[in-house]
Scaffold this active site. Sequence first.
Site, PDB file in Angstrom:
ATOM      1  N   ARG A 117      -1.929  -6.224  -8.445  1.00 39.02           N
ATOM      2  CA  ARG A 117      -0.850  -7.173  -8.163  1.00 39.02           C
ATOM      3  C   ARG A 117      -0.822  -8.317  -9.154  1.00 39.02           C
ATOM      4  NH1 ARG A 117      -2.598  -9.181  -2.663  1.00 39.02           N
ATOM      5  NH2 ARG A 117      -4.531  -8.834  -3.765  1.00 39.02           N
ATOM      6  N   SER A 134      -3.310  -7.610   2.589  1.00 40.14           N
ATOM      7  CA  SER A 134      -3.783  -7.483   3.966  1.00 40.14           C
ATOM      8  C   SER A 134      -4.391  -8.792   4.452  1.00 40.14           C
ATOM      9  CB  SER A 134      -4.823  -6.360   4.078  1.00 40.14           C
ATOM     10  OG  SER A 134      -4.217  -5.116   3.854  1.00 40.14           O
ATOM     11  N   HIS A 169       0.841  -1.205   0.000  1.00 35.48           N
ATOM     12  CA  HIS A 169       0.000   0.000   0.000  1.00 35.48           C
ATOM     13  C   HIS A 169       0.877   1.256   0.000  1.00 35.48           C
ATOM     14  CE1 HIS A 169      -3.173  -2.549   2.241  1.00 35.48           C
ATOM     15  NE2 HIS A 169      -3.655  -2.314   1.028  1.00 35.48           N
ATOM     16  N   LYS A 219     -19.458  -5.780   7.605  1.00 39.82           N
ATOM     17  CA  LYS A 219     -18.234  -6.569   7.721  1.00 39.82           C
ATOM     18  C   LYS A 219     -17.440  -6.104   8.940  1.00 39.82           C
ATOM     19  CE  LYS A 219     -14.693  -8.010   4.418  1.00 39.82           C
ATOM     20  NZ  LYS A 219     -14.118  -7.695   3.128  1.00 39.82           N
TER      21      LYS A 219
END
Length: 153
Positions: A90, A128, A17, A41
Amino acid sequence: MKIALFPGSFDPVTKAHVDIVKRSVALFDKVYIGIGVNSTKQGYLSVETREQMLRAVFQHDDRIHIVAYEGLTVNFCKSVGATYMIRGIRTVSDFEYEKAIAQMNHALAPDIESIFIVSKPGYSSISSTIVREIMRHNGDVAQFIPTEALAYL
């Protein structure tokens, strides 16, 4: 003034990040790091902890602003005057997912442009999700997390 938003959960912030943010600051006058809050969430870290962590990591750059938000990301972009949305890529699967989101965002807000920044090879495996899994099992995540953020874990 070119203003961009880099949205995400940052639960926790990773070196990947940080790399995307640092590369983004070279392209824009102001970059908002938007911590998306999903009320359905439960995050691993509290939103407040994520904010504090990001502030510690980016405290020396006044072009970077950290803000938590709820709701549609394009609406948040409009509220802060951002006409660009930054997304880190990514893998090929990231690209496919992000492309679909970008197309939907463009349909909702044609004036907001999505910018994809491809991660550096050394960061392409850091997520993460994986870092959280390592932490859940008491593993050492120091190599994946910015030094300034470690105190918040």
